[in-house]
Design a protein around this motif. Sequence first.
Motif, mmCIF file in Angstrom:
data_model
loop_
_atom_site.group_PDB
_atom_site.id
_atom_site.type_symbol
_atom_site.label_atom_id
_atom_site.label_comp_id
_atom_site.label_asym_id
_atom_site.label_seq_id
_atom_site.Cartn_x
_atom_site.Cartn_y
_atom_site.Cartn_z
ATOM 1 N N TYR A 192 21.331 18.739 1.768
ATOM 2 C CA TYR A 192 21.793 19.996 2.367
ATOM 3 C C TYR A 192 22.744 19.704 3.525
ATOM 4 O O TYR A 192 23.852 20.243 3.603
ATOM 5 C CB TYR A 192 20.571 20.766 2.867
ATOM 6 C CG TYR A 192 20.849 22.119 3.514
ATOM 7 C CD1 TYR A 192 20.519 23.305 2.857
ATOM 8 C CD2 TYR A 192 21.416 22.209 4.779
ATOM 9 C CE1 TYR A 192 20.755 24.537 3.448
ATOM 10 C CE2 TYR A 192 21.662 23.437 5.380
ATOM 11 C CZ TYR A 192 21.321 24.594 4.705
ATOM 12 O OH TYR A 192 21.574 25.808 5.307
ATOM 13 N N LEU A 193 22.324 18.831 4.434
ATOM 14 C CA LEU A 193 23.133 18.527 5.607
ATOM 15 C C LEU A 193 24.416 17.799 5.226
ATOM 16 O O LEU A 193 25.476 18.042 5.801
ATOM 17 C CB LEU A 193 22.320 17.697 6.596
ATOM 18 C CG LEU A 193 21.100 18.401 7.202
ATOM 19 C CD1 LEU A 193 20.306 17.429 8.068
ATOM 20 C CD2 LEU A 193 21.513 19.619 8.016
ATOM 21 N N SER A 194 24.322 16.903 4.239
ATOM 22 C CA SER A 194 25.518 16.173 3.830
ATOM 23 C C SER A 194 26.534 17.110 3.186
ATOM 24 O O SER A 194 27.739 16.929 3.349
ATOM 25 C CB SER A 194 25.157 15.039 2.863
ATOM 26 O OG SER A 194 24.762 15.530 1.608
ATOM 27 N N ALA A 195 26.046 18.129 2.468
ATOM 28 C CA ALA A 195 26.958 19.090 1.855
ATOM 29 C C ALA A 195 27.694 19.901 2.914
ATOM 30 O O ALA A 195 28.891 20.182 2.789
ATOM 31 C CB ALA A 195 26.187 20.020 0.918
ATOM 32 N N ALA A 196 26.991 20.274 3.969
ATOM 33 C CA ALA A 196 27.624 21.027 5.056
ATOM 34 C C ALA A 196 28.651 20.166 5.779
ATOM 35 O O ALA A 196 29.761 20.620 6.092
ATOM 36 C CB ALA A 196 26.566 21.526 6.036
ATOM 37 N N ASP A 197 28.283 18.921 6.049
ATOM 38 C CA ASP A 197 29.210 17.996 6.704
ATOM 39 C C ASP A 197 30.430 17.759 5.827
ATOM 40 O O ASP A 197 31.568 17.741 6.305
ATOM 41 C CB ASP A 197 28.494 16.673 6.990
ATOM 42 C CG ASP A 197 29.387 15.681 7.710
ATOM 43 O OD1 ASP A 197 29.535 15.792 8.938
ATOM 44 O OD2 ASP A 197 29.950 14.783 7.046
ATOM 45 N N ARG A 198 30.188 17.595 4.543
ATOM 46 C CA ARG A 198 31.287 17.374 3.598
ATOM 47 C C ARG A 198 32.233 18.566 3.578
ATOM 48 O O ARG A 198 33.459 18.417 3.555
ATOM 49 C CB ARG A 198 30.711 17.137 2.202
ATOM 50 C CG ARG A 198 31.772 16.899 1.137
ATOM 51 C CD ARG A 198 31.140 16.881 -0.235
ATOM 52 N NE ARG A 198 32.122 16.553 -1.259
ATOM 53 C CZ ARG A 198 32.035 16.954 -2.515
ATOM 54 N NH1 ARG A 198 31.026 17.704 -2.897
ATOM 55 N NH2 ARG A 198 32.944 16.613 -3.387
ATOM 56 N N ALA A 199 31.661 19.781 3.569
ATOM 57 C CA ALA A 199 32.483 20.991 3.536
ATOM 58 C C ALA A 199 33.370 21.084 4.781
ATOM 59 O O ALA A 199 34.532 21.494 4.699
ATOM 60 C CB ALA A 199 31.598 22.226 3.420
ATOM 61 N N PHE A 200 32.822 20.703 5.933
ATOM 62 C CA PHE A 200 33.598 20.740 7.175
ATOM 63 C C PHE A 200 34.808 19.814 7.080
ATOM 64 O O PHE A 200 35.950 20.220 7.332
ATOM 65 C CB PHE A 200 32.712 20.316 8.358
ATOM 66 C CG PHE A 200 33.449 20.280 9.677
ATOM 67 C CD1 PHE A 200 33.452 21.382 10.511
ATOM 68 C CD2 PHE A 200 34.140 19.139 10.088
ATOM 69 C CE1 PHE A 200 34.135 21.363 11.727
ATOM 70 C CE2 PHE A 200 34.820 19.100 11.300
ATOM 71 C CZ PHE A 200 34.823 20.223 12.122
ATOM 72 N N HIS A 201 34.559 18.565 6.707
ATOM 73 C CA HIS A 201 35.642 17.579 6.705
ATOM 74 C C HIS A 201 36.619 17.809 5.548
ATOM 75 O O HIS A 201 37.814 17.528 5.683
ATOM 76 C CB HIS A 201 35.059 16.176 6.693
ATOM 77 C CG HIS A 201 34.387 15.824 7.987
ATOM 78 N ND1 HIS A 201 35.093 15.454 9.112
ATOM 79 C CD2 HIS A 201 33.076 15.845 8.355
ATOM 80 C CE1 HIS A 201 34.257 15.232 10.104
ATOM 81 N NE2 HIS A 201 33.028 15.461 9.674
ATOM 82 N N ARG A 202 36.132 18.348 4.432
ATOM 83 C CA ARG A 202 37.040 18.712 3.344
ATOM 84 C C ARG A 202 37.984 19.818 3.800
ATOM 85 O O ARG A 202 39.174 19.806 3.481
ATOM 86 C CB ARG A 202 36.230 19.135 2.121
ATOM 87 C CG ARG A 202 36.994 19.879 1.035
ATOM 88 C CD ARG A 202 38.270 19.222 0.600
ATOM 89 N NE ARG A 202 38.097 17.991 -0.119
ATOM 90 C CZ ARG A 202 39.112 17.287 -0.635
ATOM 91 N NH1 ARG A 202 40.364 17.698 -0.482
ATOM 92 N NH2 ARG A 202 38.901 16.163 -1.278
ATOM 93 N N ALA A 203 37.476 20.778 4.571
ATOM 94 C CA ALA A 203 38.328 21.867 5.079
ATOM 95 C C ALA A 203 39.403 21.328 6.014
ATOM 96 O O ALA A 203 40.547 21.810 6.013
ATOM 97 C CB ALA A 203 37.471 22.905 5.798
ATOM 98 N N ILE A 204 39.055 20.326 6.812
ATOM 99 C CA ILE A 204 40.038 19.702 7.703
ATOM 100 C C ILE A 204 41.145 19.058 6.877
ATOM 101 O O ILE A 204 42.346 19.229 7.158
ATOM 102 C CB ILE A 204 39.369 18.646 8.605
ATOM 103 C CG1 ILE A 204 38.329 19.292 9.541
ATOM 104 C CG2 ILE A 204 40.413 17.874 9.408
ATOM 105 C CD1 ILE A 204 38.907 20.288 10.523
ATOM 106 N N ILE A 205 40.769 18.330 5.844
ATOM 107 C CA ILE A 205 41.758 17.679 4.975
ATOM 108 C C ILE A 205 42.623 18.708 4.260
ATOM 109 O O ILE A 205 43.854 18.581 4.194
ATOM 110 C CB ILE A 205 41.047 16.775 3.950
ATOM 111 C CG1 ILE A 205 40.407 15.569 4.647
ATOM 112 C CG2 ILE A 205 42.018 16.307 2.872
ATOM 113 C CD1 ILE A 205 41.383 14.591 5.258
ATOM 114 N N ASP A 206 41.999 19.752 3.721
ATOM 115 C CA ASP A 206 42.752 20.771 2.981
ATOM 116 C C ASP A 206 43.754 21.484 3.873
ATOM 117 O O ASP A 206 44.810 21.939 3.410
ATOM 118 C CB ASP A 206 41.798 21.787 2.354
ATOM 119 C CG ASP A 206 41.034 21.202 1.164
ATOM 120 O OD1 ASP A 206 41.436 20.122 0.687
ATOM 121 O OD2 ASP A 206 40.046 21.824 0.728
ATOM 122 N N ALA A 207 43.444 21.603 5.165
ATOM 123 C CA ALA A 207 44.339 22.291 6.099
ATOM 124 C C ALA A 207 45.642 21.527 6.314
ATOM 125 O O ALA A 207 46.609 22.079 6.836
ATOM 126 C CB ALA A 207 43.637 22.502 7.443
#
Length: 279
Positions: A192-207
């Motif tokens: 659960y926590l890794s998915a949230a962390d992943r979503a955060f950093h993926r959003a940074i990359i996508d930006a």
Amino acid sequence: MSLAVERGCLKRNHQTVTGKGAVNERLTSAAIFCYFFTTECTLCFLFEQSPTLTCSYIMENHLPSSLSSEEIKSTTLESLVLTIRQRILNGEFEPGSFLRDIRMAEEHGVSRTTFRSAAQILVSQGLLVQIVNRGFCVPKFGPNDIVDVTRLRGVLEGEAVRMITYSGLIPKGALDAIEVMRAAPAGASSAYLSAADRAFHRAIIDASLSPRLQKSYSVLEGEIELLMVQRNAFYENSKELVAEHEHLIRCLETRVYDIARDAFVEHWEDLSKKLLLPT
């Protein structure tokens, strides 16, 4: 959909996806989740808490009324990938252990060919390794691997940070991920926590709006997530996780590259130290 959706609000009328070949209930639920994940991150986390209710809601509100046999076949493969991925990230398989074709096919109610196709996808995501004449196994990372992965992540994410400070646009996906961290239930799993962390950093990359940067990061992020899960490189509680990621957002909001860059460098170095600690 609001992050405040509660399990009790989800409808209970359960429909069944039909087509050639039986798709077991576990794979059907995972397939529906896989379909919806790309459009609404919130239910990713609700899914972990209540797969049946979450999938009922999605089927009633977001899936096409019918699927062709080819779509069913494709969905079965996607759902199998998701299910095995979740098992890997939940720590069900020891680092270095092999996922045997026959046993995995039987456990998931699919053919060996379908399992192998799913395993190949997971290899491309960094969650499995294929060894000639032996099959597929869960990666086992050494110190050099850890340093290499975290260094490359810093290079890629650093360029995305530069682009965000230039544009001044804070990615909504990163803010949503922080809200998911904040809403984490007591004793939330590492997946659960890794998915949230992943979503955060993926959003940074996508930006960054750079297709090549996004593609390069996609090759790496599965390894990062698996590393964190295997080595328990997480915070003592979700509040600490939220605080650190909110700090990163505040530094991005300054639009001063050096400030934002330094905050992310500290974040990467902290992760690297946690990953290198003996397990």
